[in-house]
Design a protein around this motif. Structure first.
Motif, mmCIF file in Angstrom:
data_model
loop_
_atom_site.group_PDB
_atom_site.id
_atom_site.type_symbol
_atom_site.label_atom_id
_atom_site.label_comp_id
_atom_site.label_asym_id
_atom_site.label_seq_id
_atom_site.Cartn_x
_atom_site.Cartn_y
_atom_site.Cartn_z
ATOM 1 N N LEU A 352 0.955 -1.102 -0.071
ATOM 2 C CA LEU A 352 -0.040 -0.028 -0.018
ATOM 3 C C LEU A 352 0.928 1.234 -0.035
ATOM 4 N N TRP A 353 1.776 1.292 0.926
ATOM 5 C CA TRP A 353 2.581 2.512 0.955
ATOM 6 C C TRP A 353 3.548 2.577 0.008
ATOM 7 N N ALA A 354 4.072 1.583 -0.605
ATOM 8 C CA ALA A 354 4.795 1.468 -1.941
ATOM 9 C C ALA A 354 4.057 2.289 -2.807
ATOM 10 N N ALA A 355 2.747 1.724 -3.260
ATOM 11 C CA ALA A 355 1.938 2.357 -4.183
ATOM 12 C C ALA A 355 1.798 3.794 -3.967
ATOM 13 N N VAL A 356 1.632 4.434 -2.739
ATOM 14 C CA VAL A 356 1.305 5.585 -2.527
ATOM 15 C C VAL A 356 2.708 6.617 -3.041
ATOM 16 N N ILE A 357 3.891 5.793 -2.426
ATOM 17 C CA ILE A 357 5.151 6.587 -2.861
ATOM 18 C C ILE A 357 5.321 6.724 -4.494
ATOM 19 N N VAL A 358 4.967 5.417 -5.095
ATOM 20 C CA VAL A 358 5.293 5.500 -6.474
ATOM 21 C C VAL A 358 4.266 6.700 -7.192
ATOM 22 N N ALA A 359 3.135 6.658 -6.600
ATOM 23 C CA ALA A 359 1.898 7.582 -7.154
ATOM 24 C C ALA A 359 2.591 9.137 -6.829
ATOM 25 N N GLY A 360 3.137 9.211 -5.850
ATOM 26 C CA GLY A 360 3.715 10.688 -5.519
ATOM 27 C C GLY A 360 4.890 10.920 -6.498
#
Length: 426
Positions: A352-360
């Motif tokens: 989840l947090w990896a996806a948020v970082i990649v989206a950022g």
């Protein structure tokens, strides 16, 4: 390539009718349309566009392979220490040894993998088709029209009532994207009027009517968002359209890096203050912005507390849901309250947090690409703005797991990626 464009537009149209038309077979046509479109791209894409396409999507393909491998790992047989505890009870019912896996439902996880690959295919198809500027304009207008029609559907169902709250959530999220896309269309009309009037002598009529249509689409989508009376959803829409407006102003007023930095710093402080106030004393950001019935929130909290590091399996939320329901909970339709919570349960908190970082990071790259572009800068700015809204919406409701919003988002990202570089840069 116009046939491939037709399949891409068909993908957008089919996904747009699924929240309104009740058809169990409709989602199965999405992978088919994406696959046929990619085959046509492989056969028909001109050599010059093919080389540019390869350079654009290479980082995307490498990054997209990681979640796919993660899902495959969830389905593979693993040692008992890594397998989900539910397999320990299942083994007792079989005469021969049964190899456990991380996921509790291999079939649901396999279907989730198909859905994920369909979205990746939609991004690739949109990127290949919209490398050409004329086709990019058609896709932008189609996306704006689709989200505007979905916003009209939301307005109609709000007046006459709707029996499916999940579909309403997704329509509301699509309306948030519609506000941004309508703004992009207005920017597109204005910039094309500036360039083509001088070169081709276009009259004012070819500027006024498209601009009025863009403004009408903006008002329809904004009204659909406003009537939701959800401060969180309105905040998500404002974040996206605010970012797009800031990029437009920085470019039109030639504010430069210092002006952009001042706007960004001021906006960041305001956003952080609003998020902190909305979250209150909540310690879990995955549930901090939810305003739903306490029973559903408490159910999601229990599942989150028990979710293992590698997750319960992509698409397996409905399979583990009966384990946590009490009494007559089965009589009601229960689901995860936010897309962030569902992704954390199925794929693990790390993913989840990896996806948020990649989206950022994608937002930063699109903004950088927009700053380097000239008259077509609004494509990359649109993609960045939509991603910002989607990040916020992931912590508000479950619209990201619906049949429509992921496909529209994939096409928007592909459009922004295709137009993130000019021909000279390529």
């Amino acid at each position: 390539m116009f046939v491939a464009l037709g399949f891409l537009l068909g993908l957008v149209a089919l996904s747009s009718v699924m929240p309104i038309v009740d058809g169990t077979m409709l989602p199965s046509f999405l992978p088919l349309l994406a696959a046929i479109g990619l085959v046509l791209v492989a056969v028909r894409l001109p050599p010059a566009e093919a080389s540019r396409f390869g350079a654009l999507v290479k980082p995307l393909v490498i990054g997209a392979a990681i979640p796919a491998l993660w899902i495959l790992f969830q389905m593979a047989p693993v040692p008992a220490g890594l397998a989900h505890p539910v397999w320990a009870s299942v083994k007792a019912g079989f005469p021969s040894p049964v190899s456990g896996s991380i996921t509790v439902d291999i079939g649901a996880t396999a279907m989730a993998l198909v859905s994920y690959l369909t979205l990746v295919g939609a991004i690739l198809l949109a990127t290949a088709v919209t490398i050409n500027r004329d086709r990019a304009e058609i896709v932008l207008i189609t996306l704006t029209g689709a989200t505007t029609l979905l916003s009209i559907g939301l307005l109609a169902t709000s007046i006459f009532g709707m029996a499916h709250p999940a579909a309403r959530e997704e329509l509301l999220d699509c309306a948030c994207l519609g506000v941004i896309l309508a703004s992009a269309c207005a920017c597109f009309v204005y910039e094309r009027h500036e360039t083509r009037r001088a070169k081709l002598g276009y009259g004012d009529a070819r500027f006024v009517y498209p601009l009025l249509a863009s403004l009408a689409a903006f008002l329809i989508s904004a009204t659909a968002v406003a009537i939701s009376r959800s401060g969180s959803v309105i905040f998500a829409a404002c974040c996206g359209v605010g970012l797009f407006g800031a990029v437009f102003l920085v470019r039109r007023l030639s504010l430069g890096r210092w002006g952009a930095g001042a706007i960004g710093l001021t906006a960041s402080v305001i956003v952080i203050a609003l998020i902190s106030g909305a979250a209150g004393t909540a310690s879990d950001p995955r549930l901090a912005f939810v305003r739903k019935d306490p029973a559903t929130v408490e159910l999601t909290q229990r599942i989150l507390a028990d979710a293992p590091f590698f997750g319960d399996g992509a698409g397996a939320f409905s399979s583990i849901l009966p384990i946590y329901q009490f009494g007559d909970d089965g009589a009601q339709e229960r689901k995860a309250v936010t897309a962030a919570a569902k992704l954390s349960i199925e794929m693990g908190r790390t993913m989840l947090w990896a996806a948020v970082i990649v989206a950022g990071l994608a937002v930063v790259l699109f903004l950088r690409a927009s700053a380097k572009r000239g008259r077509d800068s609004f494509y990359a700015a649109t993609a960045a703005s939509c991603i910002v809204s989607l990040i916020a919406l992931a912590f508000i409701n479950t619209g990201l797991f619906g049949p429509t919003l992921p496909v529209l988002s994939a096409v928007i990202i592909g459009l922004g990626l295709a137009q993130s570089q000019g021909r000279n840069a390529a």
